[in-house]
Design a protein around this motif. Structure first.
Motif, PDB file in Angstrom:
ATOM      1  N   CYS A 182      -2.091   9.307   2.867  1.00  0.00           N
ATOM      2  CA  CYS A 182      -3.509   9.393   3.219  1.00  0.00           C
ATOM      3  C   CYS A 182      -4.287   9.997   2.050  1.00  0.00           C
ATOM      4  O   CYS A 182      -3.846  10.964   1.428  1.00  0.00           O
ATOM      5  N   THR A 183      -5.453   9.438   1.775  1.00  0.00           N
ATOM      6  CA  THR A 183      -6.270   9.920   0.666  1.00  0.00           C
ATOM      7  C   THR A 183      -7.063  11.169   1.025  1.00  0.00           C
ATOM      8  O   THR A 183      -7.758  11.713   0.174  1.00  0.00           O
ATOM      9  N   CYS A 200      -3.656   8.008  10.535  1.00  0.00           N
ATOM     10  CA  CYS A 200      -3.211   9.276   9.964  1.00  0.00           C
ATOM     11  C   CYS A 200      -3.071  10.291  11.092  1.00  0.00           C
ATOM     12  O   CYS A 200      -4.046  10.562  11.798  1.00  0.00           O
ATOM     13  N   PHE A 207       0.835  -1.193   0.000  1.00  0.00           N
ATOM     14  CA  PHE A 207       0.000   0.000   0.000  1.00  0.00           C
ATOM     15  C   PHE A 207       0.871   1.244   0.000  1.00  0.00           C
ATOM     16  O   PHE A 207       1.948   1.255   0.593  1.00  0.00           O
ATOM     17  N   ARG A 244       1.538   4.775   1.609  1.00  0.00           N
ATOM     18  CA  ARG A 244       1.280   5.282   2.954  1.00  0.00           C
ATOM     19  C   ARG A 244       0.800   6.737   2.927  1.00  0.00           C
ATOM     20  O   ARG A 244       0.796   7.406   3.944  1.00  0.00           O
ATOM     21  N   GLY A 260      -6.351  -1.580   3.988  1.00  0.00           N
ATOM     22  CA  GLY A 260      -6.286  -0.227   3.438  1.00  0.00           C
ATOM     23  C   GLY A 260      -7.628   0.471   3.352  1.00  0.00           C
ATOM     24  O   GLY A 260      -7.716   1.594   2.864  1.00  0.00           O
ATOM     25  N   LEU A 299      -6.656   3.500   1.047  1.00  0.00           N
ATOM     26  CA  LEU A 299      -5.273   3.728   0.642  1.00  0.00           C
ATOM     27  C   LEU A 299      -5.057   3.139  -0.743  1.00  0.00           C
ATOM     28  O   LEU A 299      -5.689   2.138  -1.118  1.00  0.00           O
ATOM     29  N   TYR A 305      -7.372   3.425   8.882  1.00  0.00           N
ATOM     30  CA  TYR A 305      -7.561   2.436   7.821  1.00  0.00           C
ATOM     31  C   TYR A 305      -7.296   1.061   8.405  1.00  0.00           C
ATOM     32  O   TYR A 305      -6.408   0.902   9.252  1.00  0.00           O
TER      33      TYR A 305
END
Length: 147
Positions: free
Chosen positions: A88-89, A106, A84, A86, A117, A128, A113
């Protein structure tokens, strides 16, 4: 007979003067959001493939690495590998892995998450970004999945 000259009145001139920037200000964001000005996916370069580690060197503990300039993490579960990003969206902060709780956290706005993810709580709008992971000649390779 003399041709008649058409004059632009001040009212008409001011109307054009204010309408044009207004139209540009409305149409441009709509065009950008519709993807009209971005190149088609067929013209975008493929994300890079990268070797992360030798299969023999990977234990049950996750491995952190840098992929395409951003931090990422690789997990091994039996013979399966998961990776994944790392990032953050929500706002692009770097999430950390909590080994005891088996979740990402986060630090910026408290987004959580799970180990897959997926968003558990907080403001992140999406999971993620997952990286495709596979083994090639005893090396674990990763590549961002093209959607």
């Amino acid at each position: 007979m003399e041709p008649t000259k058409k004059y632009l009145s001040r009212r008409k001139f001011l109307s054009y003067l204010f309408t044009f920037p207004l139209a540009v200000g409305v149409v441009t964001p709509l065009a950008l959001s519709a993807g009209v000005l971005s190149p088609p996916l067929s013209l975008k370069p493929l994300p890079p493939r990268m070797g992360v580690a030798n299969v023999k060197d990977i234990q049950e503990k996750p491995i952190e690495f840098i992929y395409d300039g951003y931090p990422a993490i690789l997990f091994k579960s039996g013979r399966e590998y998961k990776a994944f990003s790392r990032v953050c969206t929500h706002l692009g902060c770097i999430v950390s892995w909590d080994e005891q709780k088996k979740q990402f956290h986060c630090p910026c706005h408290g987004g959580i998450y799970d180990a897959g993810g997926n968003v558990v709580s907080g403001p992140p709008p999406a999971p993620l970004n997952r990286l495709k992971a596979w083994v090639d000649k005893d090396v674990v390779m990763v590549q961002r999945e093209v959607v």
